[in-house]
Enzyme design. Structure first.
Site, PDB file in Angstrom:
ATOM      1  N   ARG A   4      42.983 -19.418  45.360  1.00 19.34           N
ATOM      2  CA  ARG A   4      43.103 -18.425  44.304  1.00 19.34           C
ATOM      3  C   ARG A   4      42.476 -18.833  42.968  1.00 19.34           C
ATOM      4  O   ARG A   4      43.155 -18.943  41.943  1.00 19.34           O
ATOM      5  CB  ARG A   4      44.578 -18.029  44.114  1.00 19.34           C
ATOM      6  CG  ARG A   4      45.195 -17.512  45.400  1.00 19.34           C
ATOM      7  CD  ARG A   4      46.593 -17.020  45.193  1.00 19.34           C
ATOM      8  NE  ARG A   4      46.635 -15.733  44.534  1.00 19.34           N
ATOM      9  CZ  ARG A   4      47.753 -15.108  44.204  1.00 19.34           C
ATOM     10  NH1 ARG A   4      48.920 -15.665  44.475  1.00 19.34           N
ATOM     11  NH2 ARG A   4      47.734 -13.936  43.616  1.00 19.34           N
ATOM     12  N   PRO A   5      41.153 -19.039  42.971  1.00 21.01           N
ATOM     13  CA  PRO A   5      40.497 -19.379  41.705  1.00 21.01           C
ATOM     14  C   PRO A   5      40.492 -18.190  40.729  1.00 21.01           C
ATOM     15  O   PRO A   5      40.765 -17.060  41.140  1.00 21.01           O
ATOM     16  CB  PRO A   5      39.062 -19.706  42.140  1.00 21.01           C
ATOM     17  CG  PRO A   5      38.864 -18.961  43.419  1.00 21.01           C
ATOM     18  CD  PRO A   5      40.219 -18.880  44.089  1.00 21.01           C
ATOM     19  N   ASP A  54      49.618  -7.727  51.008  1.00 17.13           N
ATOM     20  CA  ASP A  54      51.028  -7.927  50.641  1.00 17.13           C
ATOM     21  C   ASP A  54      51.991  -7.308  51.655  1.00 17.13           C
ATOM     22  O   ASP A  54      53.211  -7.450  51.520  1.00 17.13           O
ATOM     23  CB  ASP A  54      51.306  -7.348  49.242  1.00 17.13           C
ATOM     24  CG  ASP A  54      50.662  -8.180  48.143  1.00 17.13           C
ATOM     25  OD1 ASP A  54      50.242  -9.312  48.412  1.00 17.13           O
ATOM     26  OD2 ASP A  54      50.578  -7.680  47.004  1.00 17.13           O
ATOM     27  N   ARG A  77      61.344 -13.453  43.026  1.00 15.53           N
ATOM     28  CA  ARG A  77      60.237 -13.224  42.094  1.00 15.53           C
ATOM     29  C   ARG A  77      59.788 -11.771  42.110  1.00 15.53           C
ATOM     30  O   ARG A  77      59.229 -11.297  41.122  1.00 15.53           O
ATOM     31  CB  ARG A  77      59.031 -14.093  42.487  1.00 15.53           C
ATOM     32  CG  ARG A  77      59.157 -15.535  42.122  1.00 15.53           C
ATOM     33  CD  ARG A  77      57.838 -16.239  42.358  1.00 15.53           C
ATOM     34  NE  ARG A  77      56.755 -15.325  42.061  1.00 15.53           N
ATOM     35  CZ  ARG A  77      55.638 -15.202  42.778  1.00 15.53           C
ATOM     36  NH1 ARG A  77      55.442 -15.945  43.826  1.00 15.53           N
ATOM     37  NH2 ARG A  77      54.715 -14.322  42.439  1.00 15.53           N
ATOM     38  N   ILE A 126      41.900 -11.215  52.897  1.00 14.64           N
ATOM     39  CA  ILE A 126      41.959 -11.391  51.434  1.00 14.64           C
ATOM     40  C   ILE A 126      42.247 -12.843  51.043  1.00 14.64           C
ATOM     41  O   ILE A 126      41.578 -13.400  50.172  1.00 14.64           O
ATOM     42  CB  ILE A 126      43.022 -10.448  50.797  1.00 14.64           C
ATOM     43  CG1 ILE A 126      42.805  -8.999  51.242  1.00 14.64           C
ATOM     44  CG2 ILE A 126      43.013 -10.567  49.266  1.00 14.64           C
ATOM     45  CD1 ILE A 126      41.546  -8.321  50.763  1.00 14.64           C
ATOM     46  N   CYS A 133      47.965 -21.861  45.438  1.00 12.53           N
ATOM     47  CA  CYS A 133      49.347 -21.569  45.808  1.00 12.53           C
ATOM     48  C   CYS A 133      49.430 -21.498  47.317  1.00 12.53           C
ATOM     49  O   CYS A 133      48.434 -21.703  48.007  1.00 12.53           O
ATOM     50  CB  CYS A 133      49.879 -20.328  45.099  1.00 12.53           C
ATOM     51  SG  CYS A 133      49.451 -18.799  45.873  1.00 12.53           S
ATOM     52  N   LYS A 161      56.236  -4.387  40.601  1.00 12.72           N
ATOM     53  CA  LYS A 161      56.039  -5.682  39.911  1.00 12.72           C
ATOM     54  C   LYS A 161      54.596  -5.835  39.443  1.00 12.72           C
ATOM     55  O   LYS A 161      54.343  -6.198  38.295  1.00 12.72           O
ATOM     56  CB  LYS A 161      56.402  -6.826  40.874  1.00 12.72           C
ATOM     57  CG  LYS A 161      55.924  -8.189  40.411  1.00 12.72           C
ATOM     58  CD  LYS A 161      56.212  -9.293  41.413  1.00 12.72           C
ATOM     59  CE  LYS A 161      55.224  -9.458  42.532  1.00 12.72           C
ATOM     60  NZ  LYS A 161      53.980 -10.187  42.237  1.00 12.72           N
ATOM     61  N   ASN A 162      53.651  -5.544  40.334  1.00 12.98           N
ATOM     62  CA  ASN A 162      52.247  -5.819  40.010  1.00 12.98           C
ATOM     63  C   ASN A 162      51.633  -4.800  39.057  1.00 12.98           C
ATOM     64  O   ASN A 162      50.486  -4.935  38.656  1.00 12.98           O
ATOM     65  CB  ASN A 162      51.415  -5.952  41.289  1.00 12.98           C
ATOM     66  CG  ASN A 162      51.759  -7.247  42.020  1.00 12.98           C
ATOM     67  OD1 ASN A 162      52.454  -8.103  41.469  1.00 12.98           O
ATOM     68  ND2 ASN A 162      51.293  -7.380  43.251  1.00 12.98           N
ATOM     69  N   ARG A 171      51.544 -17.197  38.512  1.00 15.78           N
ATOM     70  CA  ARG A 171      50.094 -17.152  38.356  1.00 15.78           C
ATOM     71  C   ARG A 171      49.651 -15.962  37.509  1.00 15.78           C
ATOM     72  O   ARG A 171      48.635 -16.014  36.825  1.00 15.78           O
ATOM     73  CB  ARG A 171      49.408 -17.032  39.712  1.00 15.78           C
ATOM     74  CG  ARG A 171      49.673 -18.127  40.665  1.00 15.78           C
ATOM     75  CD  ARG A 171      48.931 -17.845  41.944  1.00 15.78           C
ATOM     76  NE  ARG A 171      47.533 -17.519  41.648  1.00 15.78           N
ATOM     77  CZ  ARG A 171      46.587 -18.409  41.434  1.00 15.78           C
ATOM     78  NH1 ARG A 171      46.851 -19.677  41.534  1.00 15.78           N
ATOM     79  NH2 ARG A 171      45.368 -18.027  41.129  1.00 15.78           N
TER      80      ARG A 171
END
Ligand code: EPU
Length: 426
Positions: A124-125, A310, A402, A332, A119, A22-23, A95
């Protein structure tokens, strides 16, 4: 809203095939905005975030078509882009929509992208993405919930950028922005994740001049245009890692096909330390066999090549079954332990203090109704449900949809008793 119903206690046996990452697919699809020519992206996982990315590209007037059945290959053609905008309605559901900012700025010199909010896992800027674009000459303002960026004379210029913190999508955005900028960009403290390296491989096929992949310093010499290409997405290392834990935790024997063992080093080492027996059958296949006993092992999440954040929730599920005390430190994201309190409701002994969780095991978990709070937390709860006694009902599984392709079907295929309960909309 859909739910998953799991009847736990079954050892998993059989073979599971891993989907595309996905990423990696998300930035690859966004990169198609960099050229007017056709881009083929293959091995795209059939998950909701990729559907959202397709909608986003279509909103900008790119032509997105699915060229395989079942859908995993996409053709994207963006001869002209009439809406350089990522609207709130799409950004709020994903995002990673921020990944269109770099390509839009590179191609058009202008972009309007809704600010992603915080989130479940942290604030998460995106300040580092914006600062880097400013260094490349962009004028960036944020107002009414939108980032508005414009490059003088429509073109960014190369810059020397040092990220204060390692950011995966930040690195990807700046790579894409720099590919069409005037002059050279040097990016220091860049992310080294395999997904970044995959994007570089794709951009290079499109004509980009990039060196340093796999290292934390990337050099990009901007070119005047990029062309179409075909690119096959790498296997999803987090999905593969999740199935490794599924095998280890249920005491089963799973063969995991179509994966990239070289991207799973830290996860494999940690699971082996905990007692799981994992071996590579060939360059793309791993096998996990029952541990004689799972033992506690501490873990600290880190940027690649460290242990991925993750995989933290899935590891926590495993730690509940390991003998001894496992310390889990999350470096993280500041709030990525939401699954812990749900696992505690299933009987786990977990205490959380800031960024550190302590898990005492082993515990016979017992099924109950739990809530998924984000994508990877959901995966952790599924794993906990697979070893719990009785029935576990996981609510809000739209999170898992997702990012995990066909997780119910894949788990059922290896013997899990899991069903999707279709929601009534309440
Ligand atoms: N950060 C900043 N400012 C920025 C950008 C990041 O302070 O401008 C901070 C973040 O708040 C976080 C840290 O830097 O504390 C790292 O965040 P990063 O930017 O690397 O995360 P991301 O790019 O938003 C990607 C993945 C995530 C994964 C993280 C970390 C994608 C689409 N998403 O997010 O994946 O957890 O890197 O590896 O690639 C998931 O798939 O479930 C997921 C959350």
């Amino acid at each position: 809203m859909d739910k998953f119903l799991i009847k736990g206690g079954k050892a998993l046996h059989g073979t599971v095939a891993i989907s595309g990452a996905k990423n990696s697919a998300l930035p690859a699809m966004a990169a198609a905005l960099l050229t007017s020519e056709k881009v083929m992206v293959r091995n795209v996982p059939r998950v909701r975030d990729l559907v959202t990315m397709s909608k986003l590209l279509a909103f900008m007037d790119a032509k997105v078509s699915v060229t395989s059945i079942p859908a995993s290959d996409y053709a994207i053609e963006a001869p002209s882009l009439n809406h350089a905008e990522a609207p709130y309605e799409l950004v709020k559901t994903m995002r990673a929509s921020i990944l269109t900012l770099g390509p839009l700025m590179a191609r058009l010199g202008v972009a309007r992208v809704s600010l992603p909010g915080g989130c479940a896992i942290g604030a998460r800027p995106v300040d580092l993405h914006l600062k880097a674009l400013e260094q490349m000459g962009a004028m960036v303002t944020t107002s009414h919930g939108y980032i508005e960026a414009r490059a003088p004379k429509g073109r960014l210029k190369g810059a020397h950028i040092v990220f204060e913190k390692i950011t995966v999508t930040g690195t990807e955005n700046i790579l894409m922005a720099a590919a069409l900028a005037d002059g050279e960009t040097v990016l220091e403290n860049a992310a080294r994740e395999p997904e970044v390296t995959d994007l570089i491989a794709m951009l290079r096929k499109m004509g980009a001049q990039i060196c340093g992949d796999g290292s934390s310093t990337l050099r990009i010499r901007g070119v005047s245009e990029l062309h179409g290409t075909e690119h096959t997405i790498i296997p999803d290392r987090i999905e593969a890692g999740t199935f490794l834990v599924a095998g280890a935790i249920t005491g089963g024997e799973l063969t995991i096909r179509n994966c990239a063992p070289e991207h799973l080093g830290a996860v494999i080492t940690k699971l082996q330390q905990a007692g799981a027996r994992i071996d590579a059958l060939d360059a793309t296949t791993l096998r996990v066999r029952p541990a004689d006993k799972l033992s506690a092992a501490d873990v600290t999440t880190e940027e690649y090549p460290g242990f991925a954040t993750d995989m933290q929730a899935q590891y926590m599920a495993l730690a509940t079954q390991a003998e001894g005390t496992s310390g889990i430190t999350e470096t993280i994201f500041e709030n990525r332990f939401m699954h812990a309190s749900e696992m505690v409701r299933m009987g786990a002994h977990i205490s959380v203090d800031g960024r550190k969780a302590v898990v005492r095991g082993p515990t016979q978990l017992s099924g109950t109704t739990v809530q998924a709070s984000d994508l990877r937390a959901s995966a952790g709860l599924v794993l906990a449900g697979l070893v719990a006694s009785g029935e576990t009902l996981i609510d809000r599984v739209y999170h898992i949809d997702r990012g995990y392709e066909g997780i119910v079907e894949k788990l059922r295929g290896v013997g899990a008793d899991i069903t999707r309960v279709h929601g009534t909309g309440l």
